[in-house]
Design an enzyme around this catalytic site. Structure first.
Site, PDB file in Angstrom:
ATOM      1  N   ASP A 180      -2.725   6.940   2.354  1.00 34.64           N
ATOM      2  CA  ASP A 180      -2.145   7.864   1.378  1.00 34.64           C
ATOM      3  C   ASP A 180      -0.875   7.314   0.738  1.00 34.64           C
ATOM      4  OD1 ASP A 180      -0.276   8.064   3.426  1.00 34.64           O
ATOM      5  OD2 ASP A 180      -0.901  10.072   4.052  1.00 34.64           O
ATOM      6  N   GLY A 181      -0.438   6.130   1.197  1.00 30.96           N
ATOM      7  CA  GLY A 181       0.748   5.533   0.606  1.00 30.96           C
ATOM      8  C   GLY A 181       2.061   6.163   1.038  1.00 30.96           C
ATOM      9  N   ASP A 237       0.806 -11.453   6.696  1.00 31.53           N
ATOM     10  CA  ASP A 237       1.342 -10.642   5.605  1.00 31.53           C
ATOM     11  C   ASP A 237       2.647  -9.962   6.006  1.00 31.53           C
ATOM     12  OD1 ASP A 237      -0.884  -9.288   7.156  1.00 31.53           O
ATOM     13  OD2 ASP A 237       0.122  -7.534   6.321  1.00 31.53           O
ATOM     14  N   ASN A 238       3.065 -10.109   7.259  1.00 30.32           N
ATOM     15  CA  ASN A 238       4.332  -9.553   7.725  1.00 30.32           C
ATOM     16  C   ASN A 238       5.381 -10.633   7.985  1.00 30.32           C
ATOM     17  OD1 ASN A 238       3.282  -6.962   7.661  1.00 30.32           O
ATOM     18  ND2 ASN A 238       2.637  -6.992   9.800  1.00 30.32           N
ATOM     19  N   ARG A 276      15.147   0.107   1.259  1.00 31.39           N
ATOM     20  CA  ARG A 276      15.508  -1.039   2.096  1.00 31.39           C
ATOM     21  C   ARG A 276      15.681  -2.277   1.219  1.00 31.39           C
ATOM     22  NH1 ARG A 276       9.614  -1.819   5.124  1.00 31.39           N
ATOM     23  NH2 ARG A 276       8.408  -2.202   3.245  1.00 31.39           N
ATOM     24  N   GLY A 279       0.789  -1.223   0.000  1.00 29.72           N
ATOM     25  CA  GLY A 279       0.000   0.000   0.000  1.00 29.72           C
ATOM     26  C   GLY A 279       0.818   1.267   0.000  1.00 29.72           C
TER      27      GLY A 279
END
EC number: 2.7.7.-
Length: 472
Positions: free
Chosen positions: A114-115, A241-242, A165, A81
Site C-alpha cells: 500500500d506504500g 537493494d538495501n 530522512r 515502493g
C-alpha cells in the site's frame, strides 16, 4: 528550503515522478532540530511544512527504480515502493543530502503493498538512525516524524506514519543491477558517470576512474560491516537493494543489537534459514559486492574486479581490529585474536550483555577488578583473563586516558527491542515522552545520564522474547 534535483536530470528511465499522498489528520510529532539547522530546513516556515507533509507538490519529486538480490534470489525490478526523493539539500559542509520521505502511499513500485509506513517501524528507524550516528557509524538520519489517525494494515491495524530522512545518497547496488540485467547500456553508463561526478570526484583523477570508484565502494562497504560487527548490530535484511554505494547503513527494518553474545543470532523472524545471521554479515557483504561486480563486467576486466574485491577482507579486518582495540583499551599491536576470543568467550559463557560487558571493562582497573568479577560466576576464569589483559594493556600510554577513551568508545546505552517496544506502545496512545527520553540518551550514548540509568539495564526475560520481522 531550497531543493536541488540532480538525480532527476538523469531522465525518466531512472524513476517515476510521484508526489506525497498525505495521511488523514497527520501531525508533525518530532523534529531533529540540530539536523534541520545543519540542512537549513526551517520548520517555522509554512511552505516548508506544507512541502514535507505533501500539501504542496514538488514537481521533480520521484520514486527510484532499481533491482536487487533478496535473500539470495534476484528480483529484476524493485524500487521505492513507499518512498519519494523530494530532492537534495545542501548542508553547512557544502555537501548535498537526499531528502527522502518514507510512507508516502502507493507508487508504481509498490507491487502488492500500500506504500504506507506504520508508526512502529517509523519510530524504530528514527531511533536507530540517530543512535548509529551518535556511535559514529555511517548512516541515514531522521529529520522529522509524522503520525496520523489513518489505519494501516499489517498483522493488525496500526497508525500510519511518515518519516522524513536524509542520506548522502539513496543509490544502491540494485540500481546498477537493474540497468545491467535489463541491458540498458546507455543508462548504466550514465549512472556510472553520475556517481563518479557526484560522489567519487577524486576517482576522476585516477588512470581508471571506474576501477577506482569500485574499489572505493568495496572499502566503504568493508568499513560499514566492520562497524556493525564491533557494536553488535545486525541489519536483518542485507539485500543488495538495501546497500548504499557510499557505505551508509540504510533501510532499517528488522534490525537488532546483540545482547547475549551469539554469532549465530538472527534478529529477523522472517529470515528462517539464518542467511543474515550476525556472524554471516561479513561474508554477505562480500557476496553483495560480487553481485555488484557483475554489473561492472562490461566496464572492467575480470582481473580488475577480482583485484578490487580482494581489498574487502583486509580492509574489514583492519577496520574491525582498530575499533576493537579502542573498545578493549589495548593497542592494535597488543590486541591478539586469542585475547579477544577469550574475552568474547567469557561474555558468552557468563551470558553477559554484550554492550554492558564492554562498558564494565572500561571501568576496570588493577585496583578495582571487582567491577567485572562481581558480575560473573566463574571468577577464577575472569581473574586469569584480567591478568593476561593487563599484560597486554600496560604500555606507555596513561591508563586513565585509556579508560577515558574506552568510555567514549563503549556506549552505556544501546537500543534494545524491549525499549523500542515500550516507547512505541506509548506513542500509539499519543504519549511521546518515553520516545523522547529514549532518543535523548541514544543521541549521546556515552554519557552517564544518571536520571535515565534504568534505560541502560539489560532486557528483562520477556523483552528477550520479542521478535521483529520484515514488516517491522
Amino acid at each position: 528550503m531550497f531543493l536541488h534535483h540532480r538525480f532527476y536530470e538523469l531522465g525518466s528511465a531512472f524513476y517515476s515522478v510521484e508526489r506525497i499522498k498525505p495521511l488523514n489528520e497527520q501531525r508533525l510529532v518530532e523534529i531533529n532540530l540540530p539536523l534541520a539547522q545543519f540542512l537549513s530546513v526551517d520548520f517555522k516556515d509554512q511552505q516548508t511544512l506544507d512541502t514535507l507533509n505533501g500539501e504542496i507538490s514538488v514537481p521533480k519529486s520521484l520514486s527510484m527504480v532499481y533491482a536487487g538480490h533478496q535473500f539470495g534470489g534476484f528480483s529484476p525490478q524493485l524500487g521505492d515502493g513507499r518512498g519519494i526523493l523530494l530532492g537534495e539539500l545542501e548542508g553547512q559542509d557544502g555537501c548535498f543530502y537526499d531528502l527522502h520521505i518514507k510512507g508516502v502511499g502507493f507508487t508504481p513500485f509498490s507491487r502488492m503493498g500500500d506504500g504506507r509506513a506504520v508508526l512502529r517501524s517509523s519510530i524504530r528507524e528514527y531511533l536507530v538512525s540517530e543512535y548509529m550516528n551518535a556511535l559514529g557509524v555511517p548512516s541515514s538520519r531522521a529529520l522529522a516524524l509524522y503520525d496520523s489517525n489513518q489505519a494501516v494494515y499489517r498483522e493488525r491495524p496500526e497508525p500510519g506514519a511518515m518519516l522524513a530522512r536524509v542520506a548522502k545518497t539513496h543509490i544502491r547496488f540494485g540500481h546498477f543491477e537493474y540497468f545491467f540485467y535489463t541491458k540498458k547500456t546507455e543508462e548504466l553508463d550514465a549512472l556510472i558517470q553520475y556517481s563518479l561526478n557526484q560522489y567519487f570526484p577524486t576517482c576522476l583523477k585516477e588512470e581508471n576512474p571506474i576501477l577506482a570508484m569500485f574499489k572505493d565502494i568495496v572499502l566503504r562497504t568493508a568499513d560499514m560491516i566492520a562497524h556493525w560487527q564491533a557494536i553488535g548490530f545486525q541489519h536483518g535484511v542485507m539485500n543488495t537493494d538495501n546497500f548504499s554505494i557510499l557505505g551508509e547503513t540504510i533501510d532499517y527494518g528488522p534490525y537488532g543489537f546483540m545482547e547475549e553474545y551469539d554469532p549465530s543470532w538472527v534478529c529477523n523472524h522472517s529470515d528462517h534459514e539464518g542467511r543474515y545471521a550476525f556472524g554471516r554479515q561479513p561474508s554477505v557483504g562480500l557476496w553483495n559486492l560480487n553481485c555488484l561486480a557483475r554489473s561492472f563486467s562490461h566496464h572492467l576486466t575480470k582481473e580488475q574486479l577480482v583485484e578490487a574485491l580482494t581489498l574487502y577482507e583486509t580492509q574489514l579486518e583492519e577496520r574491525f581490529s582498530s575499533i576493537m582495540s579502542n573498545k578493549m583499551g589495548v593497542s592494535k599491536e597488543a590486541l591478539t585474536d586469542s585475547l579477544m576470543s577469550e574475552w568474547l568467550s567469557i561474555i558468552k559463557k557468563e551470558r553477559l550483555d554484550y554492550t554492558t560487558a564492554f562498558r564494565l571493562l572500561s571501568h576496570v582497573s588493577k585496583e578495582t577488578p571487582s567491577v567485572l568479577l562481581d558480575e560473573v560466576i566463574d571468577r577464577e576464569a575472569a581473574r586469569e583473563f584480567l591478568e593476561r589483559y593487563w599484560e597486554k594493556r600496560e604500555d606507555r600510554r596513561d591508563q586513565a586516558a585509556v579508560s577515558d577513551l574506552m568510555l567514549k568508545t563503549n556506549p552505556k546505552f544501546v537500543l534494545r527491542n524491549y525499549l523500542a517496544h515500550q516507547v512505541i506502545e506509548s506513542a500509539e496512545q499519543g504519549n511521546y515522552l518515553p520516545f523522547r527520553k529514549l532518543l535523548n540518551v541514544l543521541s549521546s550514548p556515552f554519557s552517564e545520564h544518571e536520571e535515565s540509568h534504568d534505560l541502560a539495564m539489560p532486557s528483562p526475560e520477556w523483552g528477550k522474547q520479542l521478535e521483529v520481522s520484515c514488516s517491522s
